[in-house]
Design a protein around this motif. Structure first.
Motif, PDB file in Angstrom:
ATOM      1  N   MET A   1       0.841  -1.218   0.000  1.00  0.00           N
ATOM      2  CA  MET A   1       0.000   0.000   0.000  1.00  0.00           C
ATOM      3  C   MET A   1       0.865   1.253   0.000  1.00  0.00           C
ATOM      4  SD  MET A   1      -3.094   0.904  -0.149  1.00  0.00           S
ATOM      5  CE  MET A   1      -4.446   1.946   0.388  1.00  0.00           C
ATOM      6  N   ARG A   2       2.182   1.074   0.268  1.00  0.00           N
ATOM      7  CA  ARG A   2       3.095   2.210   0.312  1.00  0.00           C
ATOM      8  C   ARG A   2       3.601   2.489  -1.102  1.00  0.00           C
ATOM      9  NH1 ARG A   2       3.461   6.613   2.705  1.00  0.00           N
ATOM     10  NH2 ARG A   2       3.473   5.773   4.803  1.00  0.00           N
ATOM     11  N   GLU A   3       3.463   1.455  -1.949  1.00  0.00           N
ATOM     12  CA  GLU A   3       3.877   1.565  -3.347  1.00  0.00           C
ATOM     13  C   GLU A   3       3.048   2.604  -4.085  1.00  0.00           C
ATOM     14  OE1 GLU A   3       6.370   0.126  -4.634  1.00  0.00           O
ATOM     15  OE2 GLU A   3       6.081   0.626  -6.741  1.00  0.00           O
ATOM     16  N   LYS A   4       1.729   2.543  -3.897  1.00  0.00           N
ATOM     17  CA  LYS A   4       0.826   3.468  -4.587  1.00  0.00           C
ATOM     18  C   LYS A   4       1.074   4.913  -4.173  1.00  0.00           C
ATOM     19  CE  LYS A   4      -2.933   0.119  -5.022  1.00  0.00           C
ATOM     20  NZ  LYS A   4      -4.306  -0.226  -4.581  1.00  0.00           N
ATOM     21  N   GLU A   5       1.245   5.101  -2.868  1.00  0.00           N
ATOM     22  CA  GLU A   5       1.467   6.457  -2.354  1.00  0.00           C
ATOM     23  C   GLU A   5       2.717   7.070  -2.973  1.00  0.00           C
ATOM     24  OE1 GLU A   5       1.175   9.915  -0.834  1.00  0.00           O
ATOM     25  OE2 GLU A   5      -0.391   8.407  -0.801  1.00  0.00           O
ATOM     26  N   LEU A   6       3.705   6.210  -3.218  1.00  0.00           N
ATOM     27  CA  LEU A   6       4.949   6.677  -3.823  1.00  0.00           C
ATOM     28  C   LEU A   6       4.671   7.158  -5.252  1.00  0.00           C
ATOM     29  CD1 LEU A   6       7.878   6.683  -2.759  1.00  0.00           C
ATOM     30  CD2 LEU A   6       8.270   4.709  -4.247  1.00  0.00           C
ATOM     31  N   ARG A   7       3.898   6.371  -5.980  1.00  0.00           N
ATOM     32  CA  ARG A   7       3.590   6.728  -7.365  1.00  0.00           C
ATOM     33  C   ARG A   7       2.726   7.982  -7.445  1.00  0.00           C
ATOM     34  NH1 ARG A   7       5.332   2.645 -10.406  1.00  0.00           N
ATOM     35  NH2 ARG A   7       5.419   0.540  -9.578  1.00  0.00           N
ATOM     36  N   ARG A   8       1.800   8.116  -6.496  1.00  0.00           N
ATOM     37  CA  ARG A   8       0.934   9.306  -6.495  1.00  0.00           C
ATOM     38  C   ARG A   8       1.754  10.561  -6.250  1.00  0.00           C
ATOM     39  NH1 ARG A   8      -4.049   7.375  -6.350  1.00  0.00           N
ATOM     40  NH2 ARG A   8      -4.524   5.435  -5.293  1.00  0.00           N
ATOM     41  N   SER A   9       2.904  10.374  -5.612  1.00  0.00           N
ATOM     42  CA  SER A   9       3.749  11.516  -5.298  1.00  0.00           C
ATOM     43  C   SER A   9       4.749  11.852  -6.401  1.00  0.00           C
ATOM     44  CB  SER A   9       4.527  11.238  -4.006  1.00  0.00           C
ATOM     45  OG  SER A   9       3.637  11.045  -2.927  1.00  0.00           O
ATOM     46  N   MET A  10       4.799  10.996  -7.423  1.00  0.00           N
ATOM     47  CA  MET A  10       5.739  11.248  -8.512  1.00  0.00           C
ATOM     48  C   MET A  10       5.246  12.387  -9.405  1.00  0.00           C
ATOM     49  SD  MET A  10       7.314   7.693  -9.779  1.00  0.00           S
ATOM     50  CE  MET A  10       5.941   6.814 -10.395  1.00  0.00           C
ATOM     51  N   SER A  11       6.074  13.408  -9.536  1.00  0.00           N
ATOM     52  CA  SER A  11       5.720  14.547 -10.384  1.00  0.00           C
ATOM     53  C   SER A  11       6.085  14.242 -11.831  1.00  0.00           C
ATOM     54  CB  SER A  11       6.465  15.785  -9.899  1.00  0.00           C
ATOM     55  OG  SER A  11       6.113  16.060  -8.560  1.00  0.00           O
ATOM     56  N   VAL A  12       5.076  13.913 -12.617  1.00  0.00           N
ATOM     57  CA  VAL A  12       5.315  13.558 -14.023  1.00  0.00           C
ATOM     58  C   VAL A  12       4.379  14.251 -15.002  1.00  0.00           C
ATOM     59  CG1 VAL A  12       6.222  11.306 -13.404  1.00  0.00           C
ATOM     60  CG2 VAL A  12       3.778  11.573 -13.817  1.00  0.00           C
ATOM     61  N   LEU A  13       3.465  15.066 -14.478  1.00  0.00           N
ATOM     62  CA  LEU A  13       2.504  15.735 -15.361  1.00  0.00           C
ATOM     63  C   LEU A  13       2.854  17.193 -15.651  1.00  0.00           C
ATOM     64  CD1 LEU A  13      -0.668  14.532 -13.414  1.00  0.00           C
ATOM     65  CD2 LEU A  13       0.470  13.356 -15.312  1.00  0.00           C
ATOM     66  N   PRO A  14       2.878  17.560 -16.954  1.00  0.00           N
ATOM     67  CA  PRO A  14       3.167  18.945 -17.318  1.00  0.00           C
ATOM     68  C   PRO A  14       1.924  19.776 -17.019  1.00  0.00           C
ATOM     69  CG  PRO A  14       2.594  17.727 -19.256  1.00  0.00           C
ATOM     70  CD  PRO A  14       2.725  16.712 -18.146  1.00  0.00           C
ATOM     71  N   ILE A  15       2.084  21.077 -16.929  1.00  0.00           N
ATOM     72  CA  ILE A  15       0.961  21.943 -16.555  1.00  0.00           C
ATOM     73  C   ILE A  15      -0.224  21.827 -17.505  1.00  0.00           C
ATOM     74  CG2 ILE A  15       1.679  23.993 -17.835  1.00  0.00           C
ATOM     75  CD1 ILE A  15       0.889  25.601 -15.273  1.00  0.00           C
ATOM     76  N   GLY A  16       0.059  21.558 -18.758  1.00  0.00           N
ATOM     77  CA  GLY A  16      -1.026  21.427 -19.732  1.00  0.00           C
ATOM     78  C   GLY A  16      -1.990  20.309 -19.365  1.00  0.00           C
ATOM     79  N   THR A  17      -1.433  19.180 -18.943  1.00  0.00           N
ATOM     80  CA  THR A  17      -2.266  18.038 -18.548  1.00  0.00           C
ATOM     81  C   THR A  17      -3.061  18.369 -17.294  1.00  0.00           C
ATOM     82  OG1 THR A  17      -0.613  16.505 -19.430  1.00  0.00           O
ATOM     83  CG2 THR A  17      -2.212  15.616 -17.855  1.00  0.00           C
ATOM     84  N   VAL A  18      -2.409  19.031 -16.362  1.00  0.00           N
ATOM     85  CA  VAL A  18      -3.074  19.401 -15.113  1.00  0.00           C
ATOM     86  C   VAL A  18      -4.223  20.366 -15.383  1.00  0.00           C
ATOM     87  CG1 VAL A  18      -2.764  20.487 -12.855  1.00  0.00           C
ATOM     88  CG2 VAL A  18      -0.956  19.059 -13.811  1.00  0.00           C
ATOM     89  N   MET A  19      -4.038  21.229 -16.369  1.00  0.00           N
ATOM     90  CA  MET A  19      -5.094  22.185 -16.727  1.00  0.00           C
ATOM     91  C   MET A  19      -6.344  21.437 -17.171  1.00  0.00           C
ATOM     92  SD  MET A  19      -2.916  25.039 -18.869  1.00  0.00           S
ATOM     93  CE  MET A  19      -4.339  26.033 -19.323  1.00  0.00           C
TER      94      MET A  19
END
Length: 133
Positions: A1-19
């Motif tokens: 369950m600690r694996e997912k939290e790590l991935r959720r914390s990975m910054s991989v999205l450019p601002i365009g996607t976040v928009m």
DNA sequence: TTTCTTACA
DNA sequence: TGTAAGGA
């Protein structure tokens, strides 16, 4: 369950996607960063990279704004939230689980008032903050 | 093309 | 918060 939290914390999205994901303008997203509501990392090219947690946070911020809170109000919410997390962590270090703490508080209240509050009040974690104000 | 910073007829 | 300018 600690694996997912790590991935959720990975910054991989450019601002365009976040928009697209949040329906916010780049201006707003950058502004909330200035207000320290989110902390995206910068890549090699000085580009902001966001994590799934950042996206969740932004969606939350939108809700709070709809609820009439201003930026400082939202800051206060997260501040108190971290404060409660710290307390929970300290209790954990002392070997006390959340349910232990709630049981202790319940006993104390019963002695003080001689009244037995509805168990549901103490069983619901969402009501925990009421005893920390 | 996309994102960045700075600035405001 | 929007938008334009000028660069990367």
């Amino acid at each position: 369950m600690r694996e997912k939290e790590l991935r959720r914390s990975m910054s991989v999205l450019p601002i365009g996607t976040v928009m697209k994901l949040t329906d916010l303008t780049a201006r707003q997203i950058r502004y909330y960063e200035q207000q320290d509501l989110i902390k995206p990392i910068r890549n090699e090219g000085n580009r902001r990279m966001y994590s799934l947690n950042d996206v969740d946070r932004l969606l939350e911020i939108k809700d709070y704004l709809d609820d009439g809170l201003n930026i400082s109000g939202i800051k206060a919410v997260y501040k108190k939230q971290e404060q409660l997390e710290d307390e929970r962590q300290k209790n954990l270090e002392k070997g006390l689980t959340d349910s232990d703490v709630r049981k202790i508080l319940q006993d104390e209240f019963m002695h003080i008032g001689g009244l037995k509050p509805p168990s549901s009040t103490f069983d619901n974690p969402n009501n925990f903050h009421k005893f920390n104000e």
